[in-house]
Enzyme design. Structure first.
Site, PDB file in Angstrom:
ATOM      1  N   LYS A 173       0.835  -1.210   0.000  1.00 51.39           N
ATOM      2  CA  LYS A 173       0.000   0.000   0.000  1.00 51.39           C
ATOM      3  C   LYS A 173       0.866   1.255   0.000  1.00 51.39           C
ATOM      4  CE  LYS A 173      -1.667  -1.637   3.733  1.00 51.39           C
ATOM      5  NZ  LYS A 173      -2.395  -1.947   4.982  1.00 51.39           N
ATOM      6  N   THR A 209      -7.052   9.765   8.272  1.00 49.82           N
ATOM      7  CA  THR A 209      -6.885   8.453   7.628  1.00 49.82           C
ATOM      8  C   THR A 209      -6.802   7.341   8.676  1.00 49.82           C
ATOM      9  OG1 THR A 209      -4.499   8.803   7.585  1.00 49.82           O
ATOM     10  CG2 THR A 209      -5.716   9.369   5.581  1.00 49.82           C
ATOM     11  N   GLY A 211      -7.433   4.184  10.385  1.00 47.61           N
ATOM     12  CA  GLY A 211      -8.114   2.930  10.036  1.00 47.61           C
ATOM     13  C   GLY A 211      -8.167   2.617   8.553  1.00 47.61           C
ATOM     14  N   THR A 212      -7.387   3.325   7.751  1.00 47.92           N
ATOM     15  CA  THR A 212      -7.415   3.075   6.296  1.00 47.92           C
ATOM     16  C   THR A 212      -6.989   1.645   5.949  1.00 47.92           C
ATOM     17  OG1 THR A 212      -5.240   4.098   6.239  1.00 47.92           O
ATOM     18  CG2 THR A 212      -7.061   5.418   5.389  1.00 47.92           C
ATOM     19  N   GLY A 213      -5.917   1.180   6.596  1.00 49.00           N
ATOM     20  CA  GLY A 213      -5.385  -0.152   6.274  1.00 49.00           C
ATOM     21  C   GLY A 213      -6.369  -1.256   6.662  1.00 49.00           C
ATOM     22  N   CYS A 214      -6.958  -1.120   7.859  1.00 52.52           N
ATOM     23  CA  CYS A 214      -7.935  -2.124   8.340  1.00 52.52           C
ATOM     24  C   CYS A 214      -9.120  -2.171   7.378  1.00 52.52           C
ATOM     25  CB  CYS A 214      -8.455  -1.755   9.728  1.00 52.52           C
ATOM     26  SG  CYS A 214      -7.151  -1.465  10.932  1.00 52.52           S
TER      27      CYS A 214
HETATM   28  N1  LIG Z   1      -4.306  10.492   1.725  1.00 55.55           N
HETATM   29  C1  LIG Z   1      -4.699   9.459   0.997  1.00 55.55           C
HETATM   30  N2  LIG Z   1      -5.372   9.641  -0.187  1.00 55.55           N
HETATM   31  C2  LIG Z   1      -5.778   8.596  -0.916  1.00 55.55           C
HETATM   32  N3  LIG Z   1      -5.563   7.310  -0.567  1.00 55.55           N
HETATM   33  C3  LIG Z   1      -4.901   7.058   0.587  1.00 55.55           C
HETATM   34  C4  LIG Z   1      -4.428   8.109   1.435  1.00 55.55           C
HETATM   35  N4  LIG Z   1      -3.823   7.552   2.520  1.00 55.55           N
HETATM   36  C5  LIG Z   1      -3.922   6.212   2.370  1.00 55.55           C
HETATM   37  N5  LIG Z   1      -4.551   5.910   1.192  1.00 55.55           N
HETATM   38  C6  LIG Z   1      -4.902   4.578   0.694  1.00 55.55           C
HETATM   39  O1  LIG Z   1      -5.514   3.863   1.773  1.00 55.55           O
HETATM   40  C7  LIG Z   1      -5.175   2.494   1.717  1.00 55.55           C
HETATM   41  C8  LIG Z   1      -4.483   2.087   3.012  1.00 55.55           C
HETATM   42  O2  LIG Z   1      -3.142   2.499   2.917  1.00 55.55           O
HETATM   43  P1  LIG Z   1      -2.174   2.912   4.106  1.00 55.55           P
HETATM   44  O3  LIG Z   1      -0.793   2.926   3.564  1.00 55.55           O
HETATM   45  O4  LIG Z   1      -2.666   4.153   4.764  1.00 55.55           O
HETATM   46  O5  LIG Z   1      -2.400   1.674   5.056  1.00 55.55           O
HETATM   47  P2  LIG Z   1      -1.922   1.475   6.532  1.00 55.55           P
HETATM   48  O6  LIG Z   1      -0.710   2.266   6.791  1.00 55.55           O
HETATM   49  O7  LIG Z   1      -1.861   0.024   6.765  1.00 55.55           O
HETATM   50  O8  LIG Z   1      -3.142   2.082   7.334  1.00 55.55           O
HETATM   51  P3  LIG Z   1      -3.215   2.323   8.904  1.00 55.55           P
HETATM   52  O9  LIG Z   1      -2.616   3.676   9.110  1.00 55.55           O
HETATM   53  O10 LIG Z   1      -4.666   2.245   9.159  1.00 55.55           O
HETATM   54  O11 LIG Z   1      -2.414   1.238   9.579  1.00 55.55           O
HETATM   55  C9  LIG Z   1      -4.299   2.339   0.484  1.00 55.55           C
HETATM   56  O12 LIG Z   1      -5.120   2.001  -0.618  1.00 55.55           O
HETATM   57  C10 LIG Z   1      -3.704   3.735   0.305  1.00 55.55           C
HETATM   58  O13 LIG Z   1      -3.280   3.996  -1.014  1.00 55.55           O
HETATM   59  C1  LIG Z   2      -6.706  -2.186  17.147  1.00 60.03           C
HETATM   60  C2  LIG Z   2      -6.008  -1.548  15.989  1.00 60.03           C
HETATM   61  N1  LIG Z   2      -5.701  -2.306  14.918  1.00 60.03           N
HETATM   62  C3  LIG Z   2      -5.076  -1.742  13.853  1.00 60.03           C
HETATM   63  C4  LIG Z   2      -4.752  -0.407  13.842  1.00 60.03           C
HETATM   64  C5  LIG Z   2      -4.024   0.162  12.640  1.00 60.03           C
HETATM   65  O1  LIG Z   2      -4.499   1.324  12.211  1.00 60.03           O
HETATM   66  C6  LIG Z   2      -5.095   0.359  14.992  1.00 60.03           C
HETATM   67  N2  LIG Z   2      -4.835   1.683  15.066  1.00 60.03           N
HETATM   68  N3  LIG Z   2      -5.734  -0.236  16.039  1.00 60.03           N
END
Ligand SMILES: Nc1ncnc2c1ncn2[C@@H]1O[C@H](COP(=O)(O)OP(=O)(O)OP(=O)(O)O)[C@@H](O)[C@H]1O
Ligand SMILES: Cc1ncc(CO)c(N)n1
Length: 276
Positions: A173, A209, A211-214
């Site tokens: 990502k 952003t 929780g984007t990854g979850c």
């Molecule tokens: N500012 C943004 N604009 C558009 N897309 C974004 C943005 N930030 C994250 N994304 C998208 O959101 C999704 C999750 O990516 P990200 O790299 O933020 O995951 P993560 O780091 O695992 O998330 P978290 O911070 O929740 O652990 C991906 O598809 C990424 O491209």
């Molecule tokens: C419980 C939990 N899982 C995953 C993430 C990653 O964003 C978070 N902030 N909290």
């Protein structure tokens, strides 16, 4: 209705973890069940406390749901330590669960640690070989590949290394590379060992952003459960997360979560217009 399981940590603030997963599954019209690994005291400002459950407590939840419910897909989020990862991997194998999406959560958006360092090897040895897809962000990809954080930002090189750990697909990502407000695109890279596929979306200049990854990995699991192939499941999930970030709304005093309900709100808005 298809059933999807999340194995993850609880976020009391409701934006990430189990809470984000269940909201995502609900709006994808799949039935979500949950196994909790850890309880975090968390809000939009950060993580104030973590209580990791015992391995027995995690496995007893898992046995309860697996004995009873047939799942079409599952995802893992915060797994906290290597004992939990190892036991979960053993259960996934025992029940031959399909469509495993592994989001190897290490650090919260706020920067707080959610995984013990020793657990990185266990992920690689025990869980990745069972996964249909792993979905690290760029930081996690580097840690997993054993690359110094300053060197090698090339997602293709990282994906080539990560696929050797045994998952069928790797999604790297790009959110963290594009955190800069000047960035124009948010690009994620999908790899199956032979072909690279890029998913590109507009970069939204916001810090909201949480929780984007979850949310992305829960959307991929829901889409796989509904029968999509991997390319379509990731493509649709990418559209979903982009809309959810774009339509974020204020929650608390820190970094707001994404809006899981944006499509429903759009629908409601257009039907209100139609009938007014
Ligand atoms: N500012 C943004 N604009 C558009 N897309 C974004 C943005 N930030 C994250 N994304 C998208 O959101 C999704 C999750 O990516 P990200 O790299 O933020 O995951 P993560 O780091 O695992 O998330 P978290 O911070 O929740 O652990 C991906 O598809 C990424 O491209
Ligand atoms: C419980 C939990 N899982 C995953 C993430 C990653 O964003 C978070 N902030 N909290």
């Amino acid at each position: 209705m298809k059933k999807v399981l999340t194995i993850a940590g609880s976020d009391s603030g409701g934006g990430a973890g189990i809470q984000a997963d269940l909201k995502t599954m609900t709006v994808h019209q799949v039935y979500g069940a949950s196994v909790i690994t850890a309880v975090t005291a968390q809000n939009t400002l950060g993580v104030q406390g973590v209580k990791t459950l015992s391995v027995q407590a995690v496995i007893s939840q898992l046995d309860s749901v697996l004995r009873d419910i047939e799942f079409s897909a599952l995802k893992t989020g915060m797994l906290a330590n290597s004992q939990i990862i190892e036991q979960i991997a053993a259960k996934i194998k025992e029940y031959s669960l399909p469509n495993l999406v592994v989001d190897p959560v290490m650090v919260a958006t706020s920067g707080d640690l959610l995984l013990k360092e020793e657990a990185v090897e266990t992920y690689k040895e025990k869980l990745f070989p069972l996964a249909e897809i792993i979905t690290p962000n760029l930081y996690e990809a580097k840690v997993l590949a054993g690359v110094e954080t300053e060197e090698n930002n090339d997602p293709q090189v990282l994906a080539e290394k990560l696929i050797t750990y045994g998952s069928s697909w790797v999604l790297i990502k790009g959110g963290h590379t594009t955190k800069k407000r000047s960035a124009k695109k948010a690009v994620d890279l999908l790899y199956d060992g032979s072909q690279f596929i890029e998913f590109e979306a507009e970069h939204i200049p916001t810090n909201n952003t949480h929780g984007t990854g979850c949310t992305l990995s829960a959307a991929v699991a829901s889409n796989l459960a509904r029968g999509m192939d991997m390319e379509k499941a990731v493509g649709q999930a990418k559209k979903f997360i982009t809309g959810a970030i774009k339509n974020n709304f204020p929650v608390g005093q820190g970094n707001s979560p994404v809006n899981h309900f944006w499509r429903l709100q759009n629908l409601q808005h257009s039907s209100n217009q139609q009938f007014s």
